[in-house]
Write an enzyme that holds these catalytic residues in place. Structure first.
Site, PDB file in Angstrom:
ATOM      1  CB  SER A 120      49.255  12.415  -5.242  1.00 19.16           C
ATOM      2  OG  SER A 120      50.143  13.494  -5.473  1.00 19.16           O
ATOM      3  CE  LYS A 157      51.851  13.345  -2.059  1.00 21.03           C
ATOM      4  NZ  LYS A 157      52.258  13.944  -3.566  1.00 21.03           N
TER       5      LYS A 157
END
Lengths: 200, 428
Positions: A120, A157
């Site tokens: 991701s 993230k």
């Protein structure tokens, strides 16, 4: 019987002991000196008596002058080894060889490593199986890549904090932005400051 | 000038270390078990509240654990040692004088610091450790180590202090009020045996102790108690010990994973412990003059017959050689081993330890024998340091080690092994 035996042990033996007429040519005496000065004193005395008979009442200062005059031309041939070739011009410039730890780690005690599983964050250059460097001594800012704990799971993230709340942004179009809801457990574990990857 | 000594102590250290890397343990009752999963050595606040006592054997609180879903972890000393190292290294930046007192405590000397408010300074330290390591600490400040320890105890037990209790910034009446509340057995250096003796002569709490005249105690009690009383009265008797002193005694012992009956298994376990102890001995560059070994059956198992025995063997020559030590330990074990018992624990203690400088060699031993022994041991240690702990072992330790300790719930070595790193899940 006894009287006829020639004595071979004990008593005075003629011809024994130090011979008269040594280099100093006069009676001698034994003195005690500190071990570390013995060599210097011997050297001094031998220089003193090398060419001339020692004068009994010479002043110390005269003796010293005489020895100095005799010794000042004497140099040792060499005191240490010298490499035969041209001396290294780099000798004054030796530095520590580069160490990847120094490049990646700023604050050793607060630095941890984490293994990435998944894709991701690929558009931020973070790939599956990479090892990331986390520096916990840094305070997170907007736009930082962070290691966060979301509902008990670690994830990496991009952090976006605003008045509305906290969002975690992936760096891969196939994943969606995560808006942290109040009922979720959320914590920022540390700021990602680097990454490492091996090809072989 | 009065001293300002701080004691920094990590809260529930082992449990906190586990929680840093395993967020699922947060807000849950967690207990860390000792080697071989024997008894509780660290408890989270939740586990304390459920009534798990420090040092309680696992089988005694097993039912409690099952009923309340208490999570148990085997002790992961590689992790705790690394986290301790991080904490100590961060703390060292806050004072030029630091005494590392144990794996999770250290003294810092703030004496003469030009700081308006040491309490604020200490709070800053707490925040810094929390941020950089994820561990929470409490800090107590006093004029002596004894008072710093007590201040720390108060900070731990009373959340209102928010982690920092500073006796030096407290009015003396208030300080005495706190000391009045704490039982005398909680003072540093006063143990279970001394406390009842003090109670007999009317000293129940620390305020009582502080106000006693040390000279009347002389005959009955030791000098160190007198020093403690002085320390309570702001007179420093115990200085910070910065250099870690060489250990005078090295021990290694474990409970077994399964009960052992055979001599051979017992001999193997003793050989392993001797090996470990000798490694520690060589690491501090010293030699031992005496080896003590002991074996015992379980003290908790009332049904089986009990046996325990020990033997101390003075060595003919001070040594650091594992092979020599194993020879003597096996000899000793043969003397104390009795057939027919189920052994639960064994241990080794090396004592009469001297540094390499103080070592006396045996008049009749050969010189090159010692040289050979030294280089063999150096090679053994170097190879194991380079290639992993158990690459070279002494065969007497046994290869299979079926008796080895249980560590059923050991967490990964997150900070000391590349294969054990935290995993960040990137599937979301």
């Amino acid at each position: 019987m006894m009287a006829d035996t020639i004595r071979t042990h004990g008593g005075r033996r003629s011809g024994a002991g130090r011979k008269p007429g040594n280099s100093i040519a006069q009676p001698t005496t034994v003195i005690r000196v500190p071990v570390n000065t013995a060599k210097v004193i011997k050297n001094f005395v031998s220089t003193l008596t090398e060419d001339r008979p020692l004068q009994t009442h010479a002043k110390l200062s005269e003796l010293i002058q005489f020895v100095r005059a005799k010794q000042h031309t004497v140099f040792p041939l060499y005191t240490s080894k010298v490499a035969a070739g041209f001396p290294s011009p780099a000798d004054d410039h030796v530095e520590q060889r580069l160490n990847p730890s120094d490049y990646l780690v700023e604050n050793d005690a607060a630095t941890f490593f984490v293994r990435v599983k998944g894709d991701s964050m690929t558009e931020a250059g973070i790939f599956d199986n990479d090892v990331l460097v986390i520096d916990r001594s840094r305070t997170q800012q907007n736009g930082d890549i962070v290691l966060a704990i979301l509902d008990g799971e670690f994830t990496v993230k991009i952090l976006e904090q605003s008045k509305k709340g906290v969002t975690l942004i992936p760096a891969n179009r196939n994943y969606s932005v995560i808006e942290i809801k109040e009922e979720q457990s959320f914590e920022i574990w540390g700021v990602v400051t680097g990454s490492m990857r091996k090809f072989k | 000038m009065n001293h300002s000594i701080a004691l920094v102590d990590c809260n529930n250290f082992y449990v906190s270390c586990e929680r840093v890397f395993n967020p699922k343990l947060k807000n849950k009752p967690v207990v860390v078990l000792s080697n071989n999963d024997g008894c509780a050595v660290a408890r989270s606040e939740e586990a304390k509240a459920l009534g798990v006592r420090m040092g309680e054997p696992w089988f005694q609180f097993k039912h409690l654990a099952e009923r309340h879903n208490i999570i148990t972890c085997s002790s992961n000393y590689a992790l705790y040692a690394d986290m301790s190292d991080r904490v100590m290294s961060i703390l060292s930046k806050f004072s030029p004088n630091q005494e590392i007192y144990s794996i999770d405590e250290c003294f810092l000397d703030f004496t003469g610091f030009y700081k308006d408010d040491l309490t604020t300074y200490a709070q800053k330290i707490c925040r810094c450790i929390q941020q950089q390591t994820g561990l929470s600490v409490c800090i107590g400040i006093g004029t002596s180590k004894t008072l710093a320890k007590l201040a720390n105890y108060i900070a731990k037990k009373n959340l209102s202090f928010q982690g920092v209790c500073n006796f030096n910034a407290m009015a003396i009446q208030e300080q005495n009020k706190w000391l009045h509340k704490i039982k005398v057995g909680k003072v540093w250096g006063i143990g279970k045996q001394l406390a009842p003796k003090l109670q007999q002569i009317g000293i129940y709490n620390i305020d009582d102790l502080k106000n006693i005249n040390p000279s009347i105690l002389d005959l009955q009690f030791s000098v160190s108690l007198k020093k403690t009383i002085y320390e309570l009265n702001n007179i420093v008797c115990f200085k910070l010990e910065e250099a870690t002193a060489q250990k005078k005694q090295i021990s290694c012992s474990r409970s077994f994973g399964v009960l052992i009956t055979s001599f051979k298994s017992l001999e193997q376990s003793i050989a392993l412990y001797v090996s470990r102890a000798a490694e520690k001995l060589r690491r501090q560059n010293s030699y031992t003059g005496s080896i003590h070994i002991y074996i015992c059956t379980s003290p908790f198992n009332k049904k089986e017959s009990c046996y325990e025995n020990s033997v101390t063997i003075p060595l003919p020559e001070q040594t650091d050689n594992t092979l020599t030590l194993i020879q003597f330990s096996s000899f000793g074990l043969r003397k104390i081993y009795r057939n027919g018992y189920k052994y639960q624990k064994a241990g080794v203690i090396l004592s009469k330890i001297v540094s390499s400088k103080e070592r006396q060699s045996d008049l009749f031993s050969k010189k090159d024998k010692q040289k050979k022994s030294d280089s063999l041991m150096a090679a053994l240690d170097q190879i194991n340091a380079l290639m992993g702990k158990k690459v070279l072992i002494i065969a007497a330790e046994g290869i299979t080690q079926s008796w080895k300790m249980r560590q059923s719930n050991m967490s990964p070595r997150y900070t000391t092994n590349w294969n054990d790193l935290i995993v960040a899940s990137q599937f979301i």
